[in-house]
Design a protein around this motif. Structure first.
Motif, PDB file in Angstrom:
ATOM      1  N   LEU A   4       0.871  -1.175   0.000  1.00  0.00           N
ATOM      2  CA  LEU A   4       0.000   0.000   0.000  1.00  0.00           C
ATOM      3  C   LEU A   4       0.910   1.227   0.000  1.00  0.00           C
ATOM      4  O   LEU A   4       1.626   1.486   0.957  1.00  0.00           O
ATOM      5  N   LEU A   5       0.907   1.959  -1.112  1.00  0.00           N
ATOM      6  CA  LEU A   5       1.784   3.133  -1.224  1.00  0.00           C
ATOM      7  C   LEU A   5       1.153   4.349  -0.566  1.00  0.00           C
ATOM      8  O   LEU A   5       1.819   5.112   0.115  1.00  0.00           O
ATOM      9  N   SER A   6      -0.132   4.536  -0.833  1.00  0.00           N
ATOM     10  CA  SER A   6      -0.820   5.681  -0.248  1.00  0.00           C
ATOM     11  C   SER A   6      -2.307   5.414  -0.242  1.00  0.00           C
ATOM     12  O   SER A   6      -2.800   4.535  -0.959  1.00  0.00           O
ATOM     13  N   ALA A   7      -2.998   6.179   0.555  1.00  0.00           N
ATOM     14  CA  ALA A   7      -4.450   6.045   0.619  1.00  0.00           C
ATOM     15  C   ALA A   7      -5.049   7.429   0.777  1.00  0.00           C
ATOM     16  O   ALA A   7      -4.407   8.346   1.298  1.00  0.00           O
ATOM     17  N   SER A   8      -6.260   7.579   0.290  1.00  0.00           N
ATOM     18  CA  SER A   8      -6.993   8.834   0.440  1.00  0.00           C
ATOM     19  C   SER A   8      -8.416   8.494   0.872  1.00  0.00           C
ATOM     20  O   SER A   8      -9.125   7.838   0.122  1.00  0.00           O
ATOM     21  N   PRO A   9      -8.834   8.867   2.059  1.00  0.00           N
ATOM     22  CA  PRO A   9      -8.118   9.583   3.106  1.00  0.00           C
ATOM     23  C   PRO A   9      -6.868   8.821   3.568  1.00  0.00           C
ATOM     24  O   PRO A   9      -6.857   7.586   3.556  1.00  0.00           O
ATOM     25  N   ALA A  10      -5.853   9.578   3.969  1.00  0.00           N
ATOM     26  CA  ALA A  10      -4.615   8.965   4.450  1.00  0.00           C
ATOM     27  C   ALA A  10      -4.867   8.297   5.800  1.00  0.00           C
ATOM     28  O   ALA A  10      -5.746   8.718   6.553  1.00  0.00           O
ATOM     29  N   PRO A  11      -4.091   7.230   6.095  1.00  0.00           N
ATOM     30  CA  PRO A  11      -4.218   6.590   7.405  1.00  0.00           C
ATOM     31  C   PRO A  11      -4.134   7.605   8.547  1.00  0.00           C
ATOM     32  O   PRO A  11      -3.256   8.464   8.539  1.00  0.00           O
ATOM     33  N   ASN A  12      -5.068   7.500   9.466  1.00  0.00           N
ATOM     34  CA  ASN A  12      -5.151   8.342  10.662  1.00  0.00           C
ATOM     35  C   ASN A  12      -5.506   9.802  10.391  1.00  0.00           C
ATOM     36  O   ASN A  12      -5.439  10.636  11.290  1.00  0.00           O
ATOM     37  N   ALA A  13      -5.887  10.111   9.159  1.00  0.00           N
ATOM     38  CA  ALA A  13      -6.274  11.486   8.840  1.00  0.00           C
ATOM     39  C   ALA A  13      -7.715  11.737   9.275  1.00  0.00           C
ATOM     40  O   ALA A  13      -8.508  10.809   9.437  1.00  0.00           O
ATOM     41  N   THR A  14      -8.028  13.004   9.478  1.00  0.00           N
ATOM     42  CA  THR A  14      -9.409  13.430   9.692  1.00  0.00           C
ATOM     43  C   THR A  14      -9.766  14.324   8.516  1.00  0.00           C
ATOM     44  O   THR A  14      -9.059  15.293   8.231  1.00  0.00           O
ATOM     45  N   VAL A  15     -10.824  13.963   7.818  1.00  0.00           N
ATOM     46  CA  VAL A  15     -11.151  14.659   6.571  1.00  0.00           C
ATOM     47  C   VAL A  15     -12.628  15.050   6.556  1.00  0.00           C
ATOM     48  O   VAL A  15     -13.442  14.511   7.312  1.00  0.00           O
ATOM     49  N   ALA A  16     -12.946  15.996   5.666  1.00  0.00           N
ATOM     50  CA  ALA A  16     -14.344  16.289   5.392  1.00  0.00           C
ATOM     51  C   ALA A  16     -14.899  15.107   4.612  1.00  0.00           C
ATOM     52  O   ALA A  16     -14.138  14.311   4.064  1.00  0.00           O
ATOM     53  N   LYS A  17     -16.196  14.949   4.558  1.00  0.00           N
ATOM     54  CA  LYS A  17     -16.832  13.778   3.937  1.00  0.00           C
ATOM     55  C   LYS A  17     -16.196  13.415   2.590  1.00  0.00           C
ATOM     56  O   LYS A  17     -16.326  14.157   1.631  1.00  0.00           O
ATOM     57  N   PRO A  18     -15.493  12.289   2.532  1.00  0.00           N
ATOM     58  CA  PRO A  18     -14.890  11.882   1.259  1.00  0.00           C
ATOM     59  C   PRO A  18     -15.914  11.158   0.385  1.00  0.00           C
ATOM     60  O   PRO A  18     -16.738  10.393   0.894  1.00  0.00           O
ATOM     61  N   ALA A  19     -15.866  11.426  -0.916  1.00  0.00           N
ATOM     62  CA  ALA A  19     -16.795  10.752  -1.831  1.00  0.00           C
ATOM     63  C   ALA A  19     -16.397   9.299  -2.033  1.00  0.00           C
ATOM     64  O   ALA A  19     -17.221   8.441  -2.339  1.00  0.00           O
ATOM     65  N   SER A  20     -15.097   9.036  -1.852  1.00  0.00           N
ATOM     66  CA  SER A  20     -14.617   7.667  -2.018  1.00  0.00           C
ATOM     67  C   SER A  20     -13.356   7.481  -1.186  1.00  0.00           C
ATOM     68  O   SER A  20     -12.792   8.450  -0.671  1.00  0.00           O
ATOM     69  N   VAL A  21     -12.968   6.224  -1.057  1.00  0.00           N
ATOM     70  CA  VAL A  21     -11.719   5.881  -0.376  1.00  0.00           C
ATOM     71  C   VAL A  21     -10.863   5.182  -1.421  1.00  0.00           C
ATOM     72  O   VAL A  21     -11.295   4.198  -2.029  1.00  0.00           O
ATOM     73  N   ALA A  22      -9.676   5.720  -1.670  1.00  0.00           N
ATOM     74  CA  ALA A  22      -8.805   5.164  -2.706  1.00  0.00           C
ATOM     75  C   ALA A  22      -7.522   4.646  -2.089  1.00  0.00           C
ATOM     76  O   ALA A  22      -6.900   5.327  -1.268  1.00  0.00           O
TER      77      ALA A  22
END
Ligand SMILES: [Cu+2]
Length: 123
Positions: A25-43
């Motif tokens: 796993l190179l990266s993720a969005s939302p990033a691990p342990n991040a707090t984000v506004a409502k994401p439309a998807s998780v990549a």
């Protein structure tokens, strides 16, 4: 004795395989342990091309409003992106504020299976 046997087997595999390329796993969005506004998807972006049939992830809500609760599965549509390396989870309905965990498992085109998990929060 079992604890000793497994590392030995892994060591042997390491010696035998010159072209071992496990998907990472190179990266993720939302990033691990991040707090984000409502994401439309998780990549989730991986280092290797994935076999869509054998790759997926469970998105679970683990808490909200300052509390934790048993993981509740969130309905998602799962797809592998055009690059062949990105697993995209699209929730069927918008994610509410709370804490989430992603438990993923992927098989790369060279048939190596890897699994992992991470958490993020929606504000
Ligand atoms: Cu909740």
């Amino acid at each position: 004795m079992r604890r000793l046997v497994v590392p030995a087997a892994i060591a042997l595999l390491g010696l035998a395989g010159t072209a071992q390329a496990h998907p990472k796993l190179l990266s993720a969005s939302p990033a691990p342990n991040a707090t984000v506004a409502k994401p439309a998807s998780v990549a989730l972006q991986f280092s290797e091309k994935l076999m869509p049939k054998f790759s997926g992830a469970d998105l679970m809500m683990t808490g909200h409003a300052g509390t934790t609760h048993p993981p509740m599965k969130v309905a998602v549509a799962t797809a592998v992106g055009a690059d062949g390396r990105t697993l995209v989870l699209t929730p069927k309905s918008p994610l509410g504020a709370g804490r989430y965990s992603v438990a993923w498992h992927v098989v790369s085109t060279d048939t190596h299976r890897v699994a992992g998990n991470f958490a993020f929060a929606v504000k």
